[in-house]
Design a protein around this motif. Structure first.
Motif, PDB file in Angstrom:
ATOM      1  N   PRO A  77       0.289   5.032  -3.907  1.00  7.80           N
ATOM      2  CA  PRO A  77      -1.031   5.255  -3.305  1.00  7.80           C
ATOM      3  C   PRO A  77      -1.983   4.066  -3.465  1.00  7.80           C
ATOM      4  CG  PRO A  77      -0.789   6.518  -5.331  1.00  7.80           C
ATOM      5  CD  PRO A  77       0.545   5.900  -5.059  1.00  7.80           C
ATOM      6  N   PHE A  78      -1.685   3.146  -4.376  1.00  4.86           N
ATOM      7  CA  PHE A  78      -2.554   1.967  -4.554  1.00  4.86           C
ATOM      8  C   PHE A  78      -2.298   0.907  -3.480  1.00  4.86           C
ATOM      9  CE2 PHE A  78      -3.180   2.273  -9.471  1.00  4.86           C
ATOM     10  CZ  PHE A  78      -3.899   3.439  -9.288  1.00  4.86           C
ATOM     11  N   TYR A  79      -1.174   1.013  -2.805  1.00  5.64           N
ATOM     12  CA  TYR A  79      -0.762  -0.094  -1.932  1.00  5.64           C
ATOM     13  C   TYR A  79      -1.693  -0.293  -0.736  1.00  5.64           C
ATOM     14  CZ  TYR A  79       1.813  -3.112   1.143  1.00  5.64           C
ATOM     15  OH  TYR A  79       2.143  -4.166   1.966  1.00  5.64           O
ATOM     16  N   PHE A 114       2.255 -10.043  -3.803  1.00  4.54           N
ATOM     17  CA  PHE A 114       3.325  -9.206  -3.264  1.00  4.54           C
ATOM     18  C   PHE A 114       3.508  -7.945  -4.098  1.00  4.54           C
ATOM     19  CE2 PHE A 114       4.370 -13.577  -2.209  1.00  4.54           C
ATOM     20  CZ  PHE A 114       4.671 -13.479  -0.858  1.00  4.54           C
ATOM     21  N   CYS A 115       4.054  -6.928  -3.450  1.00  2.00           N
ATOM     22  CA  CYS A 115       4.443  -5.682  -4.129  1.00  2.00           C
ATOM     23  C   CYS A 115       5.927  -5.436  -3.900  1.00  2.00           C
ATOM     24  CB  CYS A 115       3.640  -4.512  -3.579  1.00  2.00           C
ATOM     25  SG  CYS A 115       4.260  -2.908  -4.146  1.00  2.00           S
ATOM     26  N   TYR A 116       6.665  -5.234  -5.002  1.00  2.00           N
ATOM     27  CA  TYR A 116       8.091  -4.882  -4.939  1.00  2.00           C
ATOM     28  C   TYR A 116       8.276  -3.396  -5.235  1.00  2.00           C
ATOM     29  CZ  TYR A 116       9.444  -9.851  -5.141  1.00  2.00           C
ATOM     30  OH  TYR A 116       9.634 -11.181  -4.866  1.00  2.00           O
ATOM     31  N   GLY A 117       7.176  -2.650  -5.328  1.00  2.00           N
ATOM     32  CA  GLY A 117       7.227  -1.265  -5.788  1.00  2.00           C
ATOM     33  C   GLY A 117       7.526  -0.256  -4.698  1.00  2.00           C
ATOM     34  N   PRO A 118       7.480   1.027  -5.088  1.00  2.92           N
ATOM     35  CA  PRO A 118       7.765   2.101  -4.127  1.00  2.92           C
ATOM     36  C   PRO A 118       6.812   2.044  -2.937  1.00  2.92           C
ATOM     37  CG  PRO A 118       7.552   2.960  -6.367  1.00  2.92           C
ATOM     38  CD  PRO A 118       7.149   1.533  -6.424  1.00  2.92           C
ATOM     39  N   LYS A 119       7.350   2.289  -1.760  1.00  4.82           N
ATOM     40  CA  LYS A 119       6.521   2.216  -0.544  1.00  4.82           C
ATOM     41  C   LYS A 119       5.502   3.351  -0.500  1.00  4.82           C
ATOM     42  CE  LYS A 119      10.375   1.470   2.026  1.00  4.82           C
ATOM     43  NZ  LYS A 119      11.181   1.284   3.237  1.00  4.82           N
ATOM     44  N   GLY A 161       2.957   5.890 -13.875  1.00  3.10           N
ATOM     45  CA  GLY A 161       2.369   5.022 -12.868  1.00  3.10           C
ATOM     46  C   GLY A 161       1.890   5.760 -11.648  1.00  3.10           C
ATOM     47  N   PRO A 162       1.256   5.103 -10.706  1.00  4.55           N
ATOM     48  CA  PRO A 162       0.958   3.678 -10.754  1.00  4.55           C
ATOM     49  C   PRO A 162      -0.286   3.379 -11.605  1.00  4.55           C
ATOM     50  CG  PRO A 162       0.131   4.601  -8.689  1.00  4.55           C
ATOM     51  CD  PRO A 162       0.790   5.718  -9.442  1.00  4.55           C
ATOM     52  N   PRO A 163      -0.435   2.123 -12.105  1.00 11.36           N
ATOM     53  CA  PRO A 163       0.550   1.054 -12.036  1.00 11.36           C
ATOM     54  C   PRO A 163       1.759   1.380 -12.923  1.00 11.36           C
ATOM     55  CG  PRO A 163      -1.280   0.390 -13.422  1.00 11.36           C
ATOM     56  CD  PRO A 163      -1.642   1.719 -12.862  1.00 11.36           C
ATOM     57  N   PHE A 164       2.915   0.863 -12.545  1.00  9.72           N
ATOM     58  CA  PHE A 164       4.149   1.112 -13.274  1.00  9.72           C
ATOM     59  C   PHE A 164       4.266   0.074 -14.391  1.00  9.72           C
ATOM     60  CE2 PHE A 164       4.478   2.601  -8.973  1.00  9.72           C
ATOM     61  CZ  PHE A 164       4.911   3.905  -9.146  1.00  9.72           C
ATOM     62  N   ARG A 165       4.284   0.566 -15.641  1.00 11.53           N
ATOM     63  CA  ARG A 165       4.312  -0.356 -16.779  1.00 11.53           C
ATOM     64  C   ARG A 165       5.624  -0.204 -17.508  1.00 11.53           C
ATOM     65  NH1 ARG A 165      -1.470   1.666 -17.802  1.00 11.53           N
ATOM     66  NH2 ARG A 165      -2.734   0.085 -16.787  1.00 11.53           N
ATOM     67  N   THR A 184      -7.457  -5.844  -8.686  1.00 10.15           N
ATOM     68  CA  THR A 184      -8.148  -4.690  -9.251  1.00 10.15           C
ATOM     69  C   THR A 184      -7.204  -3.590  -9.743  1.00 10.15           C
ATOM     70  OG1 THR A 184      -8.394  -3.749  -7.037  1.00 10.15           O
ATOM     71  CG2 THR A 184     -10.244  -5.041  -7.875  1.00 10.15           C
ATOM     72  N   LYS A 185      -5.975  -3.511  -9.192  1.00  2.37           N
ATOM     73  CA  LYS A 185      -5.115  -2.366  -9.549  1.00  2.37           C
ATOM     74  C   LYS A 185      -3.714  -2.743 -10.023  1.00  2.37           C
ATOM     75  CE  LYS A 185      -7.316   0.940  -6.614  1.00  2.37           C
ATOM     76  NZ  LYS A 185      -8.210   1.759  -7.309  1.00  2.37           N
ATOM     77  N   CYS A 186      -3.235  -3.917  -9.699  1.00  2.00           N
ATOM     78  CA  CYS A 186      -1.801  -4.155  -9.834  1.00  2.00           C
ATOM     79  C   CYS A 186      -1.397  -5.216 -10.854  1.00  2.00           C
ATOM     80  CB  CYS A 186      -1.223  -4.552  -8.474  1.00  2.00           C
ATOM     81  SG  CYS A 186      -1.593  -3.391  -7.162  1.00  2.00           S
ATOM     82  N   THR A 187      -2.341  -5.847 -11.557  1.00  2.00           N
ATOM     83  CA  THR A 187      -1.932  -6.946 -12.441  1.00  2.00           C
ATOM     84  C   THR A 187      -1.052  -6.472 -13.596  1.00  2.00           C
ATOM     85  OG1 THR A 187      -4.016  -6.737 -13.600  1.00  2.00           O
ATOM     86  CG2 THR A 187      -3.878  -8.486 -11.968  1.00  2.00           C
TER      87      THR A 187
END
Ligand code: SF4
Length: 143
Positions: A107-109, A99-104, A39-43, A67-70
């Motif tokens: 780079p997509f955030y 929302f994002c629960y991922g790592p802060k 990732g990202p995205p983390f699958r 565009t990046k997180c679905t």
């Protein structure tokens, strides 16, 4: 895993928990690999709900989500409940937010614009950045 099939969009997404229904003709195009992608995205297989709750979330720009997180296990679009009048808590409105629960450090955030919540008598409340910082303060940048 990559699959294909045919589905019908639900009539009113505001009233359904799923976006699609009546899915048929499902075929596995590509089977799951043993290891989730870095990732990202983390699958991969999403963790349990308690893990999501304990991680806390940050607001996520709706366009970045689309565009990046679905496909990321840490991204979501979910209904939120807004209490419009604190003196009359039964007065509520609902809408979808991302929302994002991922790592802060992802780079997509992108946070997107600050969210405004409607209030009583035409007032509004802006949710400042410290709300997200507070919700995820217990995590390091790569957690
Ligand atoms: S911004 Fe969040 S949801 Fe999107 S890819 Fe990164 S971790 Fe996943």
């Amino acid at each position: 895993m990559e699959i294909q099939g045919q589905s019908v969009p639900v009539d009113d997404p505001r009233k359904e928990t799923a976006a699609l229904y009546k899915t048929s003709g499902i075929k596995v195009v590509k089977n799951a690999e043993d290891k989730p992608s870095a990732g990202p995205p983390f699958r991969g297989v999403p963790p349990d709900l308690e893990t999501y709750r304990s991680r806390g979330h940050r607001r996520l720009d709706a366009r970045t989500y689309d565009t990046k997180c679905t496909t990321c296990i840490w991204g979501c679009r979910m209904p939120v409940e807004m209490i419009i009048d604190q003196w009359n808590p039964s007065k509520k409105q609902y809408r979808f937010e991302t929302f994002c629960y991922g790592p802060k450090s992802c780079p997509f955030y992108r946070p997107g614009p600050a969210r405004k919540v409607p209030g009583r008598k035409g007032m509004s409340y802006t949710e400042e950045d410290w709300v997200d910082e507070d919700a995820t303060a217990h995590r390091g940048p790569d957690d």
